[in-house]
Design an enzyme around this catalytic site. Structure first.
Site, PDB file in Angstrom:
ATOM      1  N   SER A 142       5.469   1.175  -7.270  1.00 10.96           N
ATOM      2  CA  SER A 142       4.372   0.915  -6.329  1.00 10.96           C
ATOM      3  C   SER A 142       4.713  -0.178  -5.335  1.00 10.96           C
ATOM      4  O   SER A 142       5.426  -1.142  -5.657  1.00 10.96           O
ATOM      5  CB  SER A 142       3.122   0.510  -7.119  1.00 10.96           C
ATOM      6  OG  SER A 142       2.114  -0.005  -6.276  1.00 10.96           O
ATOM      7  N   GLU A 144       2.720  -2.341  -4.539  1.00  9.63           N
ATOM      8  CA  GLU A 144       2.080  -3.559  -5.039  1.00  9.63           C
ATOM      9  C   GLU A 144       3.095  -4.488  -5.704  1.00  9.63           C
ATOM     10  O   GLU A 144       2.812  -5.665  -5.919  1.00  9.63           O
ATOM     11  CB  GLU A 144       0.969  -3.206  -6.030  1.00  9.63           C
ATOM     12  CG  GLU A 144      -0.273  -2.607  -5.394  1.00  9.63           C
ATOM     13  CD  GLU A 144      -1.115  -3.637  -4.639  1.00  9.63           C
ATOM     14  OE1 GLU A 144      -1.075  -4.821  -5.013  1.00  9.63           O
ATOM     15  OE2 GLU A 144      -1.798  -3.246  -3.672  1.00  9.63           O
ATOM     16  N   TYR A 166      -1.536  -5.525 -12.347  1.00  9.58           N
ATOM     17  CA  TYR A 166      -1.043  -4.179 -12.075  1.00  9.58           C
ATOM     18  C   TYR A 166       0.352  -4.236 -11.461  1.00  9.58           C
ATOM     19  O   TYR A 166       1.277  -3.527 -11.888  1.00  9.58           O
ATOM     20  CB  TYR A 166      -2.002  -3.457 -11.127  1.00  9.58           C
ATOM     21  CG  TYR A 166      -1.475  -2.141 -10.598  1.00  9.58           C
ATOM     22  CD1 TYR A 166      -1.544  -0.984 -11.361  1.00  9.58           C
ATOM     23  CD2 TYR A 166      -0.909  -2.062  -9.321  1.00  9.58           C
ATOM     24  CE1 TYR A 166      -1.049   0.227 -10.873  1.00  9.58           C
ATOM     25  CE2 TYR A 166      -0.421  -0.872  -8.825  1.00  9.58           C
ATOM     26  CZ  TYR A 166      -0.495   0.270  -9.601  1.00  9.58           C
ATOM     27  OH  TYR A 166      -0.006   1.456  -9.110  1.00  9.58           O
TER      28      TYR A 166
END
Length: 342
Positions: A142, A144, A166
């Site tokens: 990801s 992120e 996360y």
């Protein structure tokens, strides 16, 4: 690359091949299952829990997928799914993927989104044994992971600095995938996917929250839209495009990691403007209220990816631009709301 539907089943790219997909109930899992079935694959999916409320959606949209009950925290269930499917390709899309929730339950997010990758990799290693090089593995990494970005745009070599439980969990899974590739010679690739959306996106995500609220406001069913940081910048693409990149990674002779992105960033303010404009509302500020409760403890301000490696090696480029994506999602929400009246 579009699939030539004039091909006979025996000459389809995936004819005779089998894929196992975790997280098949999510938007990516559904689009990927459709893509693989169209290419001639036999597709199996792992669904968490006997009474998963999204199981019926999978059965409705992709009825040819064979479903298995499993959990990324339970290796025995993954081994059973691997034994039953005997896949040529494994796509690990399963995760607790809502970033805001990861602060509320960091331990569970770490167990599923982080350690779950290790559990899947180890289950695959045990299942394949001496034939490990014949099974190809995809990990859903990801954007992120970049978090507090160290360079703009972000590419495969950019330092990872996650800003949420996360993101930290995704970093663990990403590096574990690299470790299994280097330690065991596993054909294990990671797609570092930047934000990708669709009408199938969960309503807890800001894109779908906006498009559904705009549709409701337009139809007189809602009075306001409450949001957090309107200035956060994201690189948003279409999920249907991005699953094509996943598949292309596993068709390469050598496993590797790839950034998948549009290379263009937009703010949440841009998202709101396009959505309201699409239904003919120009003065959207009267309908939008900011609430500090929706601000992240540690914000990721700007994400924009450099997908030049994916273009060069995979021949992949996004097909749906941001404006078209937002309009597509608003139209889908309007259609669904109107259908509910009938």
């Amino acid at each position: 690359m579009s699939l030539d539907t004039s091909l006979s089943p025996a000459t389809l790219p995936g004819a005779g091949r089998t894929a196992l997909v975790t997280g098949i109930t999510g938007q990516d899992g559904l689009y990927l299952a459709e893509l693989l079935l169209a290419k001639g694959y036999e597709v199996h999916g792992v669904v968490r829990g006997q009474n998963n409320p999204r199981r019926e959606l999978v059965e409705e949209l992709v009825p040819d997928v064979q479903l298995h009950t499993g959990d990324l925290t339970d290796m025995s269930s993954l081994l059973r799914a691997l034994s039953a499917s005997n896949p040529d390709e494994v796509y690990n899309l399963g995760a607790i993927s809502f970033v805001a929730y990861s602060w509320e339950n960091a331990a569970l997010t770490s167990d599923v989104t982080g350690k779950g990758v290790l559990t899947m990799l180890e289950a695959l290693r045990l299942h394949a044994g001496s034939d490990l090089d014949k099974v190809r593995f995809y990990q859903a990494s990801s954007s992120e992971m970049f978090g507090k970005v160290q360079e703009v745009p972000q590419r495969e070599t950019t330092l990872l600095w996650p800003r949420s439980p996360y993101g930290v969990s995704k970093v663990f899974g990403h590096y574990m995938t690299i470790n299994y590739r280097e330690s065991y010679g596993m054909h294990a690739s990671s797609g570092i996917l930047f934000n990708h959306e669709s009408p199938r996106r969960g309503e807890e995500f800001v894109t779908r929250k906006v498009t559904k609220a705009v549709a409701k406001i337009h139809l007189g069913l809602q009075d306001e839209l409450v949001l957090g940081n309107l200035d956060a910048q994201r690189d948003w693409g279409y999920a249907g495009d991005y699953v094509e990149a996943m598949w292309r990674m596993l068709q390469q002779d050598e496993a590797d990691d790839y950034v998948i992105a549009t290379g263009v960033s937009h703010s949440i303010r841009d998202l709101v403007t396009i959505a309201f404009d699409h239904v003919g509302i120009s003065g959207w500020e009267q309908f939008v209220r900011q609430d500090p409760r929706f601000l992240r403890p540690a914000e990721v301000d700007t994400l924009v990816g450099d997908a030049s490696k994916a273009k060069r090696v995979l021949g992949w480029e996004p097909q749906v631009d941001f404006d078209s994506l937002v309009r597509m999602m608003v139209d889908a929400d309007l259609e669904a709301l109107k259908a509910g009246w009938k």
